[in-house]
Design a protein around this motif. Structure first.
Motif, short mmCIF file in Angstrom:
data_model
loop_
_atom_site.label_atom_id
_atom_site.label_comp_id
_atom_site.label_asym_id
_atom_site.label_seq_id
_atom_site.Cartn_x
_atom_site.Cartn_y
_atom_site.Cartn_z
N LEU A 129 0.87 -1.18 0.00
CA LEU A 129 0.00 0.00 0.00
C LEU A 129 0.90 1.23 0.00
O LEU A 129 1.65 1.45 0.95
CB LEU A 129 -0.91 -0.02 1.24
CG LEU A 129 -1.73 1.26 1.52
CD1 LEU A 129 -2.54 1.69 0.32
CD2 LEU A 129 -2.63 1.06 2.72
N LEU A 137 -2.45 0.22 -4.50
CA LEU A 137 -2.31 -1.07 -3.83
C LEU A 137 -1.92 -2.11 -4.86
O LEU A 137 -2.41 -2.08 -5.99
CB LEU A 137 -3.63 -1.48 -3.17
CG LEU A 137 -3.63 -2.87 -2.51
CD1 LEU A 137 -2.94 -2.82 -1.16
CD2 LEU A 137 -5.05 -3.42 -2.35
N THR A 154 -7.48 -4.28 -7.67
CA THR A 154 -6.79 -3.69 -6.50
C THR A 154 -6.56 -2.18 -6.61
O THR A 154 -5.59 -1.65 -6.09
CB THR A 154 -5.44 -4.40 -6.16
OG1 THR A 154 -4.47 -4.14 -7.17
CG2 THR A 154 -5.64 -5.89 -5.97
N THR A 248 -8.47 -4.28 3.53
CA THR A 248 -7.68 -4.99 2.54
C THR A 248 -7.03 -6.22 3.16
O THR A 248 -7.01 -7.30 2.55
CB THR A 248 -6.61 -4.04 1.95
OG1 THR A 248 -7.25 -2.86 1.48
CG2 THR A 248 -5.88 -4.70 0.80
#
Ligand SMILES: [Zn+2]
Length: 313
Positions: A129, A137, A154, A248
């Protein structure tokens, strides 16, 4: 030794490197972008790759781009840093180089680099990240890069945290994206918003009203000195990014979460906030297995990752 070429196309620079099969950087070059017209950028990429080695243009090549990409067709859908929309970059590069060139999202390239040769080495499940100009990401899950059906998976920065009709405008052309509230590009405006909501700040006065002088480093210094607006902004951004990171981690169950990018690199106290919120919001079983780490390859991760992807058959 068989070499491949990794290229990193940023908003203001192009970098290229010869990468060995084990991810070693054999030689690297960079140049500053003068024009952003796609034709001019492709010509500069070719020039830079030739500079690496006269034979380099015929080597396998992959290029990381800070953009939402239709990876299968090689089209840049939305590239805010370059001001590109629907640019057939893959076809243009293939014509210039005389062979297919693989395009990959910049965070995906970084994640492959960190997962295979950097902070996540030895692990099969690694998330990166990054918070810099944008929010990105990348996810390597069970050893494989998650790209989705079209290469658009993502895109955490463009997940919506506020209304897509009334939220803050994002560089992607939509509204309400996580990135519009938390990325480096939006920091000066966000500080003004926080200030306008009643928080005092010596930072705005110190910048003489010049918001161009406000960045992650100056906000970090002000927050550490107790400036109320800077502290409020870091708390707000830390909470938004921390919740996004938590969700996430809950979704992907990684062993390693790598936090990086220009903003987080300059702001260790923001990293602490993001990490503590992430730990508070992540589902307990997934949290017990994840380790938060910094980058190991630094600004070479994208080049290494692109080169490793270019080596793939
Ligand atoms: Zn967006």
């Amino acid at each position: 030794m068989k070499l491949a070429v990794g290229v990193d196309l940023g908003g203001s620079t192009i970098r290229a490197a010869l990468i060995a099969p084990d991810g070693q950087v054999v030689r690297s070059e960079r140049l500053v972008l003068t024009g952003r017209e796609p034709e001019a950028v492709v010509a500069r990429v070719l020039e830079l790759v030739r500079r690496l080695d006269p034979a380099a243009p015929s080597m396998p090549l992959a290029m990381g781009v800070a953009a939402q990409l239709w990876v299968r067709t090689g089209v840049v859908a939305v590239g805010p840093n370059l001001g590109w929309f629907d640019v057939p970059l893959g076809a243009m590069l293939a014509e210039a180089f005389g062979h297919p060139v693989r395009l990959v999202n910049d965070l995906d390239a970084i994640t492959v680099g960190e997962a295979r040769r950097g902070a996540g080495r030895g692990e099969r499940d690694v998330l990166c990240l990054f918070v810099g100009t944008g929010v990105g990401l990348g996810a390597v899950v069970q050893g494989l890069l998650i790209e989705g059906a079209d290469g658009l998976a993502t895109e955490l920065g463009h997940t919506k945290i506020e209304s897509p009709t009334t939220g803050r405008p994002c560089g992607c052309g939509e509204r309400g994206c996580l990135e519009a509230y938390t990325s480096g590009r939006h920091l000066p405006e966000r500080l003004v918003e926080i200030h306008g909501s009643g928080f005092a700040s010596s930072l705005l006065a110190a910048a003489g009203g010049d918001l161009g002088k406000v960045n992650a480093l100056t906000i970090e210094q002000a927050a550490l000195a107790g400036d109320p607006a800077a502290v409020a902004l870091w708390n707000d951004i830390g909470e938004k990014l921390g919740i996004a990171a938590a969700n996430t981690v809950t979704l992907f169950n990684p062993r390693v979460l790598v936090l990086g990018g220009g903003v987080l690199t300059m702001a260790p106290s923001l990293v602490q906030r993001v990490t503590s919120v992430m730990k508070a919001y992540t589902a307990r079983p997934a949290l017990s297995k994840v380790e938060v780490r910094g980058t190991e390859l630094g600004d070479q991760a994208g080049l290494v990752g692109a080169g490793l992807i270019a080596h793939e058959p």
